[in-house]
Design an enzyme around this catalytic site. Structure first.
Site, PDB file in Angstrom:
ATOM      1  N   HIS A 130       0.808  -1.255  -0.219  1.00 32.40           N
ATOM      2  CA  HIS A 130      -0.031   0.295   0.109  1.00 32.40           C
ATOM      3  C   HIS A 130       0.875   1.387   0.064  1.00 32.40           C
ATOM      4  O   HIS A 130       2.067   1.098   0.333  1.00 32.40           O
ATOM      5  CB  HIS A 130      -0.745  -0.068   1.081  1.00 32.40           C
ATOM      6  CG  HIS A 130      -0.405  -0.042   2.634  1.00 32.40           C
ATOM      7  ND1 HIS A 130       0.024   1.299   3.190  1.00 32.40           N
ATOM      8  CD2 HIS A 130      -0.040  -0.927   3.406  1.00 32.40           C
ATOM      9  CE1 HIS A 130       0.610   0.899   4.339  1.00 32.40           C
ATOM     10  NE2 HIS A 130       0.484  -0.354   4.386  1.00 32.40           N
ATOM     11  N   CYS A 144       2.618  -4.903   7.189  1.00 29.99           N
ATOM     12  CA  CYS A 144       2.437  -4.813   5.468  1.00 29.99           C
ATOM     13  C   CYS A 144       3.434  -3.989   4.935  1.00 29.99           C
ATOM     14  O   CYS A 144       4.296  -3.378   5.550  1.00 29.99           O
ATOM     15  CB  CYS A 144       1.211  -3.968   5.241  1.00 29.99           C
ATOM     16  SG  CYS A 144      -0.526  -4.765   5.779  1.00 29.99           S
TER      17      CYS A 144
END
Length: 550
Positions: free
Chosen positions: A442, A461
């Site tokens: 992301h 992440c």
């Protein structure tokens, strides 16, 4: 680790046990169908077995794969007789090369095989040796093809499932094919593995010749002269970054070599030797060689995995994410990975990306909600005001109606969400490959983190430095105007899911040693200490930095 039957070491003591087994009365295994008279019943027909075949049948019955293989051959051997000479020679040669592949030399000793073949004189002894050689071959083939270790047992956060070939098919393939060609094809054929193998052998030769030479003990830059410049020049020459020279001056050629070296270890290429560059130059050759051996083991774990003509390759410790098309990197960007704490490290696994979300909401993971935000809310209900409190039905809850102090991490009944926006924790686009670990790629508003050399800051992440361009690269496969397509949806401010018409495999890997297309070996620090533990496990299995196998 593998089961004892798979990784058993065929030592001289074991060979002696096999060769003397004929003196011990053996129980007739039901799986062979043998009777005490030395016959086998096949339907109504009685076939008298030779002593060799009888021994093969009895010994093979202990293993389902071996039993099926020899039963299909009517218990004929693949290692005995003149017709098997090429097969035996190829196997002994392959065993001698095992250390070059980073396999345990003590586990695969060609002299043990030679002794086993030489000392088995009676048909019964030869039948027993026949089966043990096939067992030995299968263990060797498995290690060479798919790795010595079970990765998840060494590092629980390596969630990679190693794909093993059917051992029965391996035996059949070897028995029916060109022996040397088949054995060569067992090792990974990926360009990366072949480059690592060549690098390992060259580094081993260099180690045998004395290594990289004296260390460099002073910071240096262009214009410096003296013995330390000579030491620097000698080490860079030994590493392959500089042509041999006797100059004592830090000249333009040496500065260019320093820059090339800095690129290879992930440092800023300023041509100045000091600090991190000095430390990296002085890393012993033995340590670099261990890193290469670990990388070869890691490559074996992915040997039978279909990576995809187009795939995404995220090397965690290189802090990069790349789009790879037909073996060539077509886009690369910097990344941030999970912090070093055990509960925030990014796991290693492969999955398939099937969509992206433009202008995403951030649904805060439960662990972050109750461990990081709930304590603040208990003190002040207006804390972390950029997040919405959500009930079980997905509705936004008025904070004034909640007594946060009555809840703990176990009883808190709400979740939290950050709506789309430029300050969203996920930035303005996320790339989804749904997985049980809730890991994805992301955007991030914290762009300053990409200026750091070590980028371990996330909760697990992968954050991308150039997420828009990454999206453009993915969308180019399905949109005539990928930039315009993406920008229109971004400008809308609405949360929008965009499916990838052709899903893309994603591989999260951890390579402290890796190569470039021209064969230069790159090294990176072991951010999570994983490769150190893998080396310890390899060493415990018998892998060694030594001259054997060259």
């Amino acid at each position: 680790m593998k089961s004892p039957s798979v990784i058993r070491t065929l030592s001289a003591a074991l060979a002696a046990t096999i060769l003397t087994a004929a003196a011990v009365p053996e129980a007739r295994a039901q799986a062979t169908g043998l009777q005490a008279s030395g016959t086998q019943m096949i339907g109504a027909e009685t076939i008298r077995l030779t002593a060799f075949r009888q021994a093969v049948a009895e010994r093979a019955a202990r293993d389902e794969t071996l039993a099926a293989f020899y039963r299909a051959r009517d218990f004929e051997g693949i290692w005995s007789g003149e017709e098997a000479a090429e097969r035996r020679s190829a196997f002994v040669t392959a065993l001698a090369m095992a250390p070059a592949h980073g396999l345990p030399a003590s586990r695969y000793d060609p002299d043990v095989v030679r002794a086993l073949l030489t000392n088995a004189r009676t048909p019964r002894e030869q039948g027993q040796a026949e089966v043990e050689l096939s067992r030995y071959f299968l263990a060797f083939a498995r290690d060479l093809q798919s790795g010595v270790l079970d990765p998840g047992e060494v590092i629980p956060l390596i969630k990679r499932e190693v794909l093993y070939m059917d051992p029965l098919e391996v035996l059949k393939g070897f028995a029916d094919g060109n022996p040397m060609g088949y054995l060569r094809a067992l090792a990974p054929t990926s360009p990366e593995y072949q480059r690592l193998l060549r690098a390992r052998m060259e580094m081993q030769r260099q180690l045998n010749a004395g290594g990289y030479g004296p260390t460099v003990s002073a910071s240096l830059e262009r214009g410096a002269t003296g013995e330390q410049v000579v030491a620097l020049r000698d080490r860079l020459t030994a590493m392959g970054f500089l042509a041999p020279s006797v100059s004592m001056e830090f000249d333009a050629a040496l500065e260019a070599a320093v820059r090339r070296f800095q690129v290879s270890v992930g440092l800023t290429a300023d041509g100045v030797v000091g600090g991190a560059t000095l430390d990296a130059i002085n890393v012993p050759l033995e340590e670099r060689l261990r890193m290469v051996l670990v990388a070869m083991e890691r490559e074996r774990w992915m040997n039978n995995l279909e990576r995809g003509q187009r795939h995404i390759w995220v090397n965690l410790v290189d802090y990069t994410a790349a789009v790879v098309d037909e073996g060539h990197v077509t886009f690369r960007t910097k990344s941030v990975i999970g912090a070093g704490d055990a509960d925030r490290q990014t796991p290693e696994f492969s999955d398939v990306m099937d969509h992206m979300v433009i202008n995403p909401s951030w649904y805060v993971p439960r662990s972050i909600t109750v461990n990081e935000y709930l304590p603040s809310l208990r003190r002040n209900r207006n804390a972390v005001s950029h997040l919405q409190v959500i009930d079980r039905n997905g509705r936004v809850v008025n904070r004034n109606s909640v007594n946060f102090s009555q809840y703990n991490a176990r009883t808190f009944p709400y979740s939290m969400r950050q709506p789309p926006g430029s300050s969203n924790a996920l930035g303005q686009v996320k790339f989804m490959f749904p997985n049980r670990y809730n890991i994805y790629l992301h955007d991030t508003p914290s762009q300053h983190l990409f200026s750091e050399t070590v980028r371990t800051f996330s909760h697990g992440c992968i954050r991308l430095d150039d997420p828009y361009e990454f999206a453009h690269a993915l969308l180019a496969a399905q949109e005539d105007d990928p930039v315009g397509f993406f920008q229109t949806r971004l400008d809308s401010g609405n949360e929008t899911r965009v499916n990838l018409e052709t899903p893309v495999p994603v591989h999260l890997v951890y390579r402290t040693a890796f190569t470039t297309a021209d064969g230069v070996v790159n090294f990176r620090p072991d951010a999570y200490g994983r490769d150190g533990r893998i080396w310890d496990a390899l060493a415990a299995a018998g892998v060694a930095v030594g001259a054997a196998g060259l």
